[in-house]
Design a protein around this motif. Structure first.
Motif, PDB file in Angstrom:
ATOM      1  N   ARG A 115     -44.832  31.394  54.730  1.00  0.00           N
ATOM      2  CA  ARG A 115     -46.046  30.572  54.662  1.00  0.00           C
ATOM      3  C   ARG A 115     -46.394  30.033  56.041  1.00  0.00           C
ATOM      4  O   ARG A 115     -45.499  29.762  56.844  1.00  0.00           O
ATOM      5  CB  ARG A 115     -45.835  29.375  53.721  1.00  0.00           C
ATOM      6  CG  ARG A 115     -45.632  29.787  52.289  1.00  0.00           C
ATOM      7  CD  ARG A 115     -45.296  28.581  51.415  1.00  0.00           C
ATOM      8  NE  ARG A 115     -45.250  28.968  50.016  1.00  0.00           N
ATOM      9  CZ  ARG A 115     -44.193  29.537  49.429  1.00  0.00           C
ATOM     10  NH1 ARG A 115     -43.095  29.757  50.102  1.00  0.00           N
ATOM     11  NH2 ARG A 115     -44.248  29.882  48.161  1.00  0.00           N
ATOM     12  N   THR A 117     -47.067  27.162  58.336  1.00  0.00           N
ATOM     13  CA  THR A 117     -46.731  25.732  58.230  1.00  0.00           C
ATOM     14  C   THR A 117     -47.288  24.903  59.388  1.00  0.00           C
ATOM     15  O   THR A 117     -47.287  23.676  59.330  1.00  0.00           O
ATOM     16  CB  THR A 117     -45.199  25.527  58.172  1.00  0.00           C
ATOM     17  OG1 THR A 117     -44.618  26.184  59.304  1.00  0.00           O
ATOM     18  CG2 THR A 117     -44.608  26.096  56.900  1.00  0.00           C
ATOM     19  N   ARG A 136     -52.517  24.150  54.104  1.00  0.00           N
ATOM     20  CA  ARG A 136     -52.599  23.229  52.950  1.00  0.00           C
ATOM     21  C   ARG A 136     -52.361  23.953  51.634  1.00  0.00           C
ATOM     22  O   ARG A 136     -51.742  23.408  50.725  1.00  0.00           O
ATOM     23  CB  ARG A 136     -53.957  22.550  52.921  1.00  0.00           C
ATOM     24  CG  ARG A 136     -54.053  21.491  53.996  1.00  0.00           C
ATOM     25  CD  ARG A 136     -55.199  20.539  53.757  1.00  0.00           C
ATOM     26  NE  ARG A 136     -55.067  19.380  54.633  1.00  0.00           N
ATOM     27  CZ  ARG A 136     -56.079  18.781  55.239  1.00  0.00           C
ATOM     28  NH1 ARG A 136     -57.306  19.201  55.056  1.00  0.00           N
ATOM     29  NH2 ARG A 136     -55.867  17.749  56.013  1.00  0.00           N
ATOM     30  N   ARG A 138     -50.482  26.470  51.044  1.00  0.00           N
ATOM     31  CA  ARG A 138     -49.078  26.892  50.954  1.00  0.00           C
ATOM     32  C   ARG A 138     -48.931  28.278  50.316  1.00  0.00           C
ATOM     33  O   ARG A 138     -47.904  28.581  49.695  1.00  0.00           O
ATOM     34  CB  ARG A 138     -48.252  25.868  50.156  1.00  0.00           C
ATOM     35  CG  ARG A 138     -48.193  24.494  50.794  1.00  0.00           C
ATOM     36  CD  ARG A 138     -47.277  23.559  50.028  1.00  0.00           C
ATOM     37  NE  ARG A 138     -47.003  22.335  50.765  1.00  0.00           N
ATOM     38  CZ  ARG A 138     -47.676  21.204  50.596  1.00  0.00           C
ATOM     39  NH1 ARG A 138     -48.663  21.145  49.737  1.00  0.00           N
ATOM     40  NH2 ARG A 138     -47.366  20.130  51.301  1.00  0.00           N
TER      41      ARG A 138
END
Ligand SMILES: Cc1cc2nc3c(=O)[nH]c(=O)nc-3n(C[C@H](O)[C@H](O)[C@H](O)COP(=O)(O)OP(=O)(O)OC[C@H]3O[C@@H](n4cnc5c(N)ncnc54)[C@H](O)[C@@H]3O)c2cc1C
Length: 161
Positions: A115, A117, A136, A138
């Motif tokens: 993901r 980050t 956001r 994810r």
């Protein structure tokens, strides 16, 4: 401080759980004075997110605040600078970096567990909101990993139009 004198748990801020409840069950805190999972936020947007969670909770609807992804978008000496999330990276994360000194652009994307980050953009911030959305949401970014650093137009041409 008011909360401390009232016997409410205070660390760097007034300690709250995922529904913004303090150690005194009938007292809630949000905004700059609140400390959630060890973090205090000094911006307006996290306070709005916390307020939405608290409003849902008080209305008897399920809600849980997971912490906020903080981003900044500034001009430094006329150069656009954007950062969001865990842009430093660290153990368990990897960084993709694209640096073009001649064009005056620098991009760094931090990926952990498949993901996005964190992100840092200097010079070219056109995709800032897209990266922020990816952080956001994810969602896994494995499918666009190879092109992601070149921007949305290349990584997701159908959605960028
Ligand atoms: C100069 C400056 C620029 C900023 N620019 C930005 C920006 O561009 N973007 C951004 O996201 N954030 C910005 N911030 C941060 C933002 O203003 C704060 O994060 C936000 O206002 C916090 O909201 P809050 O409701 O938690 O606290 P506050 O806005 O501080 O509100 C707290 C309120 O409680 C009242 N109060 C305090 N003690 C008591 C008491 N004992 N009894 C009753 N009332 C009390 C205070 O008077 C105040 O009205 C800036 C801050 C400053 C100082």
């Amino acid at each position: 401080m008011l909360a401390k004198e009232a016997g409410i748990a205070v660390n760097r801020g007034v300690v709250v759980n995922d529904v913004m409840q303090t150690s005194s069950p009938d007292v809630f805190a949000l905004g700059e004075c609140a400390e959630h999972r060890g973090s205090c936020y000094g911006l307006v947007e996290p306070a709005y997110e916390q307020a939405r969670v608290l409003a849902r909770h008080l209305a008897g609807r399920p809600a849980a605040y997971q912490g906020s992804v903080v981003s900044t978008n500034l001009k430094v000496s006329g150069v656009s600078v954007f950062s969001a999330g865990d842009f430093m990276g660290g153990e368990g994360s990897e960084s993709l970096v694209l640096s073009d000194r001649r064009r005056g652009t620098y991009k760094k994307l931090v990926i952990a567990d498949g993901r996005l980050t964190g992100a840092v953009l200097i010079g070219d911030t056109i995709d800032a909101l897209w990266y922020l959305e990816l952080i956001r949401n994810r969602d896994k970014v494995t499918a666009i990993r190879a092109d992601m650093i070149f921007g949305r137009a290349l990584a997701q041409p159908s959605e960028a139009a």
